[in-house]
Write a protein that holds these residues in place. Structure first.
Motif, PDB file in Angstrom:
ATOM      1  N   THR A 213       0.751  -1.408  -0.418  1.00  0.00           N
ATOM      2  CA  THR A 213       0.649   0.426  -0.053  1.00  0.00           C
ATOM      3  C   THR A 213       0.875   1.255  -0.092  1.00  0.00           C
ATOM      4  OG1 THR A 213      -1.468  -0.883   1.598  1.00  0.00           O
ATOM      5  CG2 THR A 213      -1.963   1.408   1.335  1.00  0.00           C
ATOM      6  N   ALA A 214       2.028   1.160   0.977  1.00  0.00           N
ATOM      7  CA  ALA A 214       2.846   2.541   0.671  1.00  0.00           C
ATOM      8  C   ALA A 214       3.327   2.539  -0.777  1.00  0.00           C
ATOM      9  CB  ALA A 214       4.054   2.115   1.843  1.00  0.00           C
ATOM     10  N   LYS A 215       3.506   1.141  -1.530  1.00  0.00           N
ATOM     11  CA  LYS A 215       4.436   1.621  -2.907  1.00  0.00           C
ATOM     12  C   LYS A 215       3.132   2.759  -3.189  1.00  0.00           C
ATOM     13  CE  LYS A 215       6.111  -0.880  -7.011  1.00  0.00           C
ATOM     14  NZ  LYS A 215       7.129  -2.406  -7.534  1.00  0.00           N
ATOM     15  N   ASN A 216       1.920   1.701  -3.573  1.00  0.00           N
ATOM     16  CA  ASN A 216       0.811   2.447  -3.865  1.00  0.00           C
ATOM     17  C   ASN A 216       0.926   4.273  -3.984  1.00  0.00           C
ATOM     18  OD1 ASN A 216       0.076   0.152  -5.270  1.00  0.00           O
ATOM     19  ND2 ASN A 216      -1.259  -0.604  -4.424  1.00  0.00           N
ATOM     20  N   LYS A 217       0.685   4.535  -2.462  1.00  0.00           N
ATOM     21  CA  LYS A 217       0.746   5.447  -2.230  1.00  0.00           C
ATOM     22  C   LYS A 217       1.939   6.728  -2.811  1.00  0.00           C
ATOM     23  CE  LYS A 217      -2.120   5.380   1.561  1.00  0.00           C
ATOM     24  NZ  LYS A 217      -3.307   6.621   2.106  1.00  0.00           N
ATOM     25  N   PHE A 218       3.078   6.147  -2.917  1.00  0.00           N
ATOM     26  CA  PHE A 218       3.970   6.837  -2.829  1.00  0.00           C
ATOM     27  C   PHE A 218       3.934   7.402  -4.527  1.00  0.00           C
ATOM     28  CE2 PHE A 218       8.730   6.747  -4.790  1.00  0.00           C
ATOM     29  CZ  PHE A 218       9.152   7.736  -4.008  1.00  0.00           C
ATOM     30  N   MET A 220       1.376   8.951  -5.655  1.00  0.00           N
ATOM     31  CA  MET A 220       0.630  10.273  -5.853  1.00  0.00           C
ATOM     32  C   MET A 220       1.350  10.672  -4.458  1.00  0.00           C
ATOM     33  SD  MET A 220      -3.273   7.750  -5.727  1.00  0.00           S
ATOM     34  CE  MET A 220      -2.507   6.958  -4.923  1.00  0.00           C
ATOM     35  N   GLU A 221       1.415   9.916  -3.723  1.00  0.00           N
ATOM     36  CA  GLU A 221       1.962  11.882  -2.707  1.00  0.00           C
ATOM     37  C   GLU A 221       3.268  11.288  -2.330  1.00  0.00           C
ATOM     38  OE1 GLU A 221      -0.346  10.680   1.199  1.00  0.00           O
ATOM     39  OE2 GLU A 221      -1.500   9.276   0.096  1.00  0.00           O
ATOM     40  N   VAL A 226       3.119   9.734   2.831  1.00  0.00           N
ATOM     41  CA  VAL A 226       4.102   8.022   3.197  1.00  0.00           C
ATOM     42  C   VAL A 226       3.797   7.789   4.941  1.00  0.00           C
ATOM     43  CG1 VAL A 226       4.747   5.734   2.030  1.00  0.00           C
ATOM     44  CG2 VAL A 226       3.459   7.882   0.741  1.00  0.00           C
ATOM     45  N   LYS A 227       5.564   7.669   5.002  1.00  0.00           N
ATOM     46  CA  LYS A 227       5.284   7.128   5.900  1.00  0.00           C
ATOM     47  C   LYS A 227       5.330   7.648   7.222  1.00  0.00           C
ATOM     48  CE  LYS A 227       9.912   8.008   9.135  1.00  0.00           C
ATOM     49  NZ  LYS A 227      11.830   8.182   9.231  1.00  0.00           N
ATOM     50  N   ASP A 228       3.762   8.678   7.468  1.00  0.00           N
ATOM     51  CA  ASP A 228       3.031   9.115   8.606  1.00  0.00           C
ATOM     52  C   ASP A 228       2.394   8.183   8.437  1.00  0.00           C
ATOM     53  OD1 ASP A 228       4.549  11.045   9.348  1.00  0.00           O
ATOM     54  OD2 ASP A 228       3.272  12.785   8.501  1.00  0.00           O
ATOM     55  N   ALA A 283      10.508  -2.530  -3.554  1.00  0.00           N
ATOM     56  CA  ALA A 283      10.994  -1.224  -4.973  1.00  0.00           C
ATOM     57  C   ALA A 283      10.071  -0.765  -5.192  1.00  0.00           C
ATOM     58  CB  ALA A 283      11.570  -1.578  -6.188  1.00  0.00           C
ATOM     59  N   LEU A 284      10.121   0.668  -5.046  1.00  0.00           N
ATOM     60  CA  LEU A 284       8.933   1.430  -4.927  1.00  0.00           C
ATOM     61  C   LEU A 284       8.752   2.403  -7.017  1.00  0.00           C
ATOM     62  CD1 LEU A 284       8.983   4.264  -1.937  1.00  0.00           C
ATOM     63  CD2 LEU A 284       8.115   2.605  -2.167  1.00  0.00           C
TER      64      LEU A 284
END
Length: 285
Positions: A213-218, A220-221, A226-228, A283-284
């Protein structure tokens, strides 16, 4: 010509065996700490596919543990490890030295300048860990002189540091990074997974799902958002304790706040669950 798998315990014997090989043969090395699983098997299989001969080392290296309890609990399964290696190929040398064979004077690591690669993430929480890794890997590369050496990307920071080690020590070897092998539900395979209860081992899929999910958010954000979000997800899940989550430049491993075009990034995570420390990364871009 047929070979049988040879288990070797001393540096001198290993050097003697390797000296008899044809200089034109390629030699692969897979360094391990034992407690082998499918992730290790994939490294060994790749090494076998790409080289004429292969050495697999099994050595629980004391200088890369900053926690003595973690060292004491690290699983030692030599008999089953050799059985697994043999199932892949019997044309493999297995090097199983004692601590006194590697550290002949005192059990202390060499000190390296990894140009900052060792100061973040794992290095921040594990004093001297990468000096210990560098010490044993340099020793193995010097003794064995492989054409290629294979390391899993689950320990991606370690992989980058070993690449830096060969550069600063001028060691002529190709370092091959190999993809993370995961359990069916996504947890990165690790020898430490065996210490988890069956129930928590299944629930630990939460770690990889969070990374995905963090990858998907990265996409767009920015990295701080993402870290928060990741920190908040772990605060809501009291079975898992987040030690760190960072997004870094792949080359320098420097944590970032904002993306730059044409730079590759990776997300890294360390989590405690049932007193077991698990790490993973993705990998992002």
């Amino acid at each position: 010509m047929q070979f049988s798998m040879l288990v070797i315990e001393t540096k001198n014997k290993l050097k003697e065996v390797l000296s008899k090989l044809d200089d034109n043969l390629s030699l692969g090395l897979v360094p391990t700490m034992g407690a082998l699983h499918k992730g290790h098997a994939s490294l060994i299989q790749k090494a076998v596919n790409e080289n004429d001969r292969v050495v697999v080392s099994i050595f629980v290296n004391p200088t890369q543990f900053n926690n003595k309890e973690d060292l004491d609990k690290y699983p030692k399964t030599l008999e089953s490890d050799i059985k697994l290696i043999s199932s892949i190929s019997k044309d493999i040398f297995v090097f199983t030295p004692a601590v006194s064979e590697i550290y002949t004077d005192s059990v202390v690591p060499k000190i390296y300048d990894f140009e900052g690669l060792d100061k973040v993430m794992e290095g921040e929480f594990r004093d001297d860990h990468f000096n210990g890794v560098g010490t044993i890997v340099e020793e193995l590369l010097t003794i064995i002189k492989p054409t290629k050496a294979y390391f899993g990307e689950k320990d991606f920071q370690q992989l980058r540091i070993i690449q830096k080690l060969t550069e600063i020590q001028h060691i002529p070897v190709e370092i091959i990074g190999c993809e993370i092998i995961r359990e069916d539900h996504g947890l990165a395979m690790s020898s430490r997974n065996e210490r988890l209860s069956k129930k928590i081992r299944q629930k630990a899929a939460f770690i990889y799902k969070t990374l995905q999910t963090a990858k998907n958010k990265f996409g767009m954000e920015n990295a701080l958002n993402v870290k928060d979000w990741v920190i908040n997800e772990f605060q809501k899940n009291d079975e898992f304790e987040l030690e760190y989550f960072d997004i870094t430049d792949v080359e320098t491993l420097t944590p970032i706040n904002n993306k730059i075009n044409n730079v590759k990034y990776r997300a890294f995570i360390a989590v405690y669950v049932e007193d077991v420390r698990l790490i993973d990364n993705i990998a992002l871009n």
